[in-house]
Design a protein around this motif. Structure first.
Motif, PDB file in Angstrom:
ATOM      1  N   ARG A  61     -18.534  25.129  76.773  1.00  0.00           N
ATOM      2  CA  ARG A  61     -19.569  25.611  75.851  1.00  0.00           C
ATOM      3  C   ARG A  61     -18.953  26.498  74.758  1.00  0.00           C
ATOM      4  O   ARG A  61     -19.282  26.366  73.586  1.00  0.00           O
ATOM      5  CB  ARG A  61     -20.637  26.396  76.584  1.00  0.00           C
ATOM      6  CG  ARG A  61     -21.716  26.898  75.612  1.00  0.00           C
ATOM      7  CD  ARG A  61     -22.687  27.849  76.232  1.00  0.00           C
ATOM      8  NE  ARG A  61     -23.546  27.161  77.170  1.00  0.00           N
ATOM      9  CZ  ARG A  61     -24.382  27.787  77.991  1.00  0.00           C
ATOM     10  NH1 ARG A  61     -24.449  29.098  77.986  1.00  0.00           N
ATOM     11  NH2 ARG A  61     -25.137  27.110  78.814  1.00  0.00           N
ATOM     12  N   TYR A  62     -18.059  27.412  75.149  1.00  0.00           N
ATOM     13  CA  TYR A  62     -17.396  28.290  74.184  1.00  0.00           C
ATOM     14  C   TYR A  62     -16.589  27.454  73.181  1.00  0.00           C
ATOM     15  O   TYR A  62     -16.623  27.704  71.975  1.00  0.00           O
ATOM     16  CB  TYR A  62     -16.470  29.268  74.913  1.00  0.00           C
ATOM     17  CG  TYR A  62     -15.744  30.215  73.989  1.00  0.00           C
ATOM     18  CD1 TYR A  62     -16.296  31.451  73.669  1.00  0.00           C
ATOM     19  CD2 TYR A  62     -14.507  29.886  73.430  1.00  0.00           C
ATOM     20  CE1 TYR A  62     -15.640  32.333  72.826  1.00  0.00           C
ATOM     21  CE2 TYR A  62     -13.850  30.747  72.589  1.00  0.00           C
ATOM     22  CZ  TYR A  62     -14.415  31.975  72.292  1.00  0.00           C
ATOM     23  OH  TYR A  62     -13.760  32.841  71.445  1.00  0.00           O
ATOM     24  N   LYS A  63     -15.863  26.459  73.684  1.00  0.00           N
ATOM     25  CA  LYS A  63     -15.030  25.622  72.816  1.00  0.00           C
ATOM     26  C   LYS A  63     -15.879  24.825  71.831  1.00  0.00           C
ATOM     27  O   LYS A  63     -15.530  24.696  70.657  1.00  0.00           O
ATOM     28  CB  LYS A  63     -14.153  24.704  73.666  1.00  0.00           C
ATOM     29  CG  LYS A  63     -13.109  25.491  74.449  1.00  0.00           C
ATOM     30  CD  LYS A  63     -12.307  24.611  75.359  1.00  0.00           C
ATOM     31  CE  LYS A  63     -11.321  25.447  76.153  1.00  0.00           C
ATOM     32  NZ  LYS A  63     -10.432  24.645  76.957  1.00  0.00           N
ATOM     33  N   TRP A  64     -17.019  24.311  72.304  1.00  0.00           N
ATOM     34  CA  TRP A  64     -17.909  23.575  71.407  1.00  0.00           C
ATOM     35  C   TRP A  64     -18.545  24.511  70.378  1.00  0.00           C
ATOM     36  O   TRP A  64     -18.683  24.156  69.212  1.00  0.00           O
ATOM     37  CB  TRP A  64     -18.982  22.828  72.201  1.00  0.00           C
ATOM     38  CG  TRP A  64     -18.519  21.456  72.577  1.00  0.00           C
ATOM     39  CD1 TRP A  64     -17.988  21.063  73.773  1.00  0.00           C
ATOM     40  CD2 TRP A  64     -18.521  20.304  71.741  1.00  0.00           C
ATOM     41  NE1 TRP A  64     -17.659  19.731  73.731  1.00  0.00           N
ATOM     42  CE2 TRP A  64     -17.982  19.235  72.493  1.00  0.00           C
ATOM     43  CE3 TRP A  64     -18.918  20.056  70.440  1.00  0.00           C
ATOM     44  CZ2 TRP A  64     -17.837  17.954  71.995  1.00  0.00           C
ATOM     45  CZ3 TRP A  64     -18.779  18.773  69.930  1.00  0.00           C
ATOM     46  CH2 TRP A  64     -18.241  17.743  70.701  1.00  0.00           C
ATOM     47  N   LYS A 118     -15.577  14.869  64.841  1.00  0.00           N
ATOM     48  CA  LYS A 118     -15.900  13.447  64.925  1.00  0.00           C
ATOM     49  C   LYS A 118     -15.970  13.093  66.402  1.00  0.00           C
ATOM     50  O   LYS A 118     -14.966  13.197  67.112  1.00  0.00           O
ATOM     51  CB  LYS A 118     -14.841  12.601  64.211  1.00  0.00           C
ATOM     52  CG  LYS A 118     -15.184  11.136  64.217  1.00  0.00           C
ATOM     53  CD  LYS A 118     -14.208  10.331  63.416  1.00  0.00           C
ATOM     54  CE  LYS A 118     -14.646   8.873  63.436  1.00  0.00           C
ATOM     55  NZ  LYS A 118     -13.711   8.021  62.750  1.00  0.00           N
ATOM     56  N   ASP A 119     -17.139  12.697  66.834  1.00  0.00           N
ATOM     57  CA  ASP A 119     -17.414  12.434  68.253  1.00  0.00           C
ATOM     58  C   ASP A 119     -17.097  13.687  69.064  1.00  0.00           C
ATOM     59  O   ASP A 119     -17.728  14.695  68.900  1.00  0.00           O
ATOM     60  CB  ASP A 119     -16.647  11.206  68.744  1.00  0.00           C
ATOM     61  CG  ASP A 119     -17.039   9.937  67.988  1.00  0.00           C
ATOM     62  OD1 ASP A 119     -18.211   9.820  67.609  1.00  0.00           O
ATOM     63  OD2 ASP A 119     -16.167   9.075  67.775  1.00  0.00           O
ATOM     64  N   ASP A 120     -16.085  13.640  69.936  1.00  0.00           N
ATOM     65  CA  ASP A 120     -15.719  14.798  70.755  1.00  0.00           C
ATOM     66  C   ASP A 120     -14.368  15.369  70.353  1.00  0.00           C
ATOM     67  O   ASP A 120     -13.693  16.001  71.145  1.00  0.00           O
ATOM     68  CB  ASP A 120     -15.718  14.422  72.238  1.00  0.00           C
ATOM     69  CG  ASP A 120     -14.685  13.358  72.580  1.00  0.00           C
ATOM     70  OD1 ASP A 120     -14.201  12.671  71.655  1.00  0.00           O
ATOM     71  OD2 ASP A 120     -14.365  13.216  73.775  1.00  0.00           O
ATOM     72  N   GLU A 121     -13.982  15.150  69.092  1.00  0.00           N
ATOM     73  CA  GLU A 121     -12.675  15.600  68.599  1.00  0.00           C
ATOM     74  C   GLU A 121     -12.823  16.487  67.370  1.00  0.00           C
ATOM     75  O   GLU A 121     -13.747  16.326  66.584  1.00  0.00           O
ATOM     76  CB  GLU A 121     -11.798  14.400  68.239  1.00  0.00           C
ATOM     77  CG  GLU A 121     -11.489  13.510  69.413  1.00  0.00           C
ATOM     78  CD  GLU A 121     -10.671  12.276  69.031  1.00  0.00           C
ATOM     79  OE1 GLU A 121     -10.134  11.670  69.957  1.00  0.00           O
ATOM     80  OE2 GLU A 121     -10.591  11.929  67.833  1.00  0.00           O
ATOM     81  N   VAL A 180      -4.604  13.347  58.218  1.00  0.00           N
ATOM     82  CA  VAL A 180      -5.057  14.068  59.402  1.00  0.00           C
ATOM     83  C   VAL A 180      -3.828  14.759  59.990  1.00  0.00           C
ATOM     84  O   VAL A 180      -2.908  14.103  60.484  1.00  0.00           O
ATOM     85  CB  VAL A 180      -5.701  13.119  60.438  1.00  0.00           C
ATOM     86  CG1 VAL A 180      -6.069  13.886  61.701  1.00  0.00           C
ATOM     87  CG2 VAL A 180      -6.927  12.442  59.851  1.00  0.00           C
ATOM     88  N   LEU A 181      -3.789  16.085  59.892  1.00  0.00           N
ATOM     89  CA  LEU A 181      -2.632  16.835  60.380  1.00  0.00           C
ATOM     90  C   LEU A 181      -2.692  17.073  61.879  1.00  0.00           C
ATOM     91  O   LEU A 181      -1.667  17.192  62.540  1.00  0.00           O
ATOM     92  CB  LEU A 181      -2.536  18.179  59.667  1.00  0.00           C
ATOM     93  CG  LEU A 181      -2.352  18.119  58.157  1.00  0.00           C
ATOM     94  CD1 LEU A 181      -2.263  19.525  57.585  1.00  0.00           C
ATOM     95  CD2 LEU A 181      -1.112  17.326  57.794  1.00  0.00           C
ATOM     96  N   MET A 182      -3.927  17.162  62.403  1.00  0.00           N
ATOM     97  CA  MET A 182      -4.087  17.391  63.832  1.00  0.00           C
ATOM     98  C   MET A 182      -5.428  16.814  64.264  1.00  0.00           C
ATOM     99  O   MET A 182      -6.424  16.955  63.562  1.00  0.00           O
ATOM    100  CB  MET A 182      -4.030  18.883  64.158  1.00  0.00           C
ATOM    101  CG  MET A 182      -4.156  19.211  65.607  1.00  0.00           C
ATOM    102  SD  MET A 182      -4.019  20.995  65.850  1.00  0.00           S
ATOM    103  CE  MET A 182      -3.529  21.037  67.551  1.00  0.00           C
ATOM    104  N   ARG A 183      -5.420  16.177  65.428  1.00  0.00           N
ATOM    105  CA  ARG A 183      -6.640  15.632  66.021  1.00  0.00           C
ATOM    106  C   ARG A 183      -6.587  15.954  67.499  1.00  0.00           C
ATOM    107  O   ARG A 183      -5.624  15.609  68.187  1.00  0.00           O
ATOM    108  CB  ARG A 183      -6.706  14.121  65.790  1.00  0.00           C
ATOM    109  CG  ARG A 183      -7.935  13.445  66.347  1.00  0.00           C
ATOM    110  CD  ARG A 183      -8.008  11.982  65.921  1.00  0.00           C
ATOM    111  NE  ARG A 183      -6.840  11.217  66.302  1.00  0.00           N
ATOM    112  CZ  ARG A 183      -6.753  10.491  67.422  1.00  0.00           C
ATOM    113  NH1 ARG A 183      -7.756  10.424  68.260  1.00  0.00           N
ATOM    114  NH2 ARG A 183      -5.657   9.805  67.681  1.00  0.00           N
TER     115      ARG A 183
END
Length: 112
Positions: free
Chosen positions: A19-22, A56-59, A68-71
């Motif tokens: 939850r915190y991360k989201w 994007k979605d869960d990323e 895109v430097l990081m995904r």
């Protein structure tokens, strides 16, 4: 007013919880990026300029310099805002670069 109080009470204070991360991902998503740096051998190197942070979605995607430097998966990331409030430090396995663990510092564009 009551809505804000309820949201504040529902926020997770554990930085390892999903939850915190989201919540953090939603808070930083949409910011315009001034530049992105990465610490390599104790030296901060700029790896991209002018971009954005997006979900994007869960990323979470760090986009700059037309690439895109990081995904990374949101549930796998550790993110902390800079004390100045003008950026965020993200540490996560980078799916865009073979899953290796990376730490990038994203600096926001400052608007008055």
């Amino acid at each position: 007013m009551l809505h804000r109080i309820i949201e504040r009470l529902k926020k997770s204070k554990n930085p390892n919880s999903p939850r915190y991360k989201w919540d953090m991902a939603r808070r930083i998503s949409g910011h315009h990026v001034k530049y992105v740096s990465e610490r390599i051998d104790n030296v901060d190197e700029v790896i991209g300029k002018s971009g954005a942070l997006n979900i994007k979605d869960d990323e979470l995607l760090v986009y700059a310099s037309f690439d895109v430097l990081m995904r990374c998966k949101i549930v796998d990331m550790q993110a902390a805002e800079l004390l100045s409030g003008d950026g965020v430090v993200i540490t996560a396995p980078d799916l865009e670069h073979g899953g290796r663990m990376r730490t990038v510092i994203v600096h926001y564009v400052y608007y008055r």
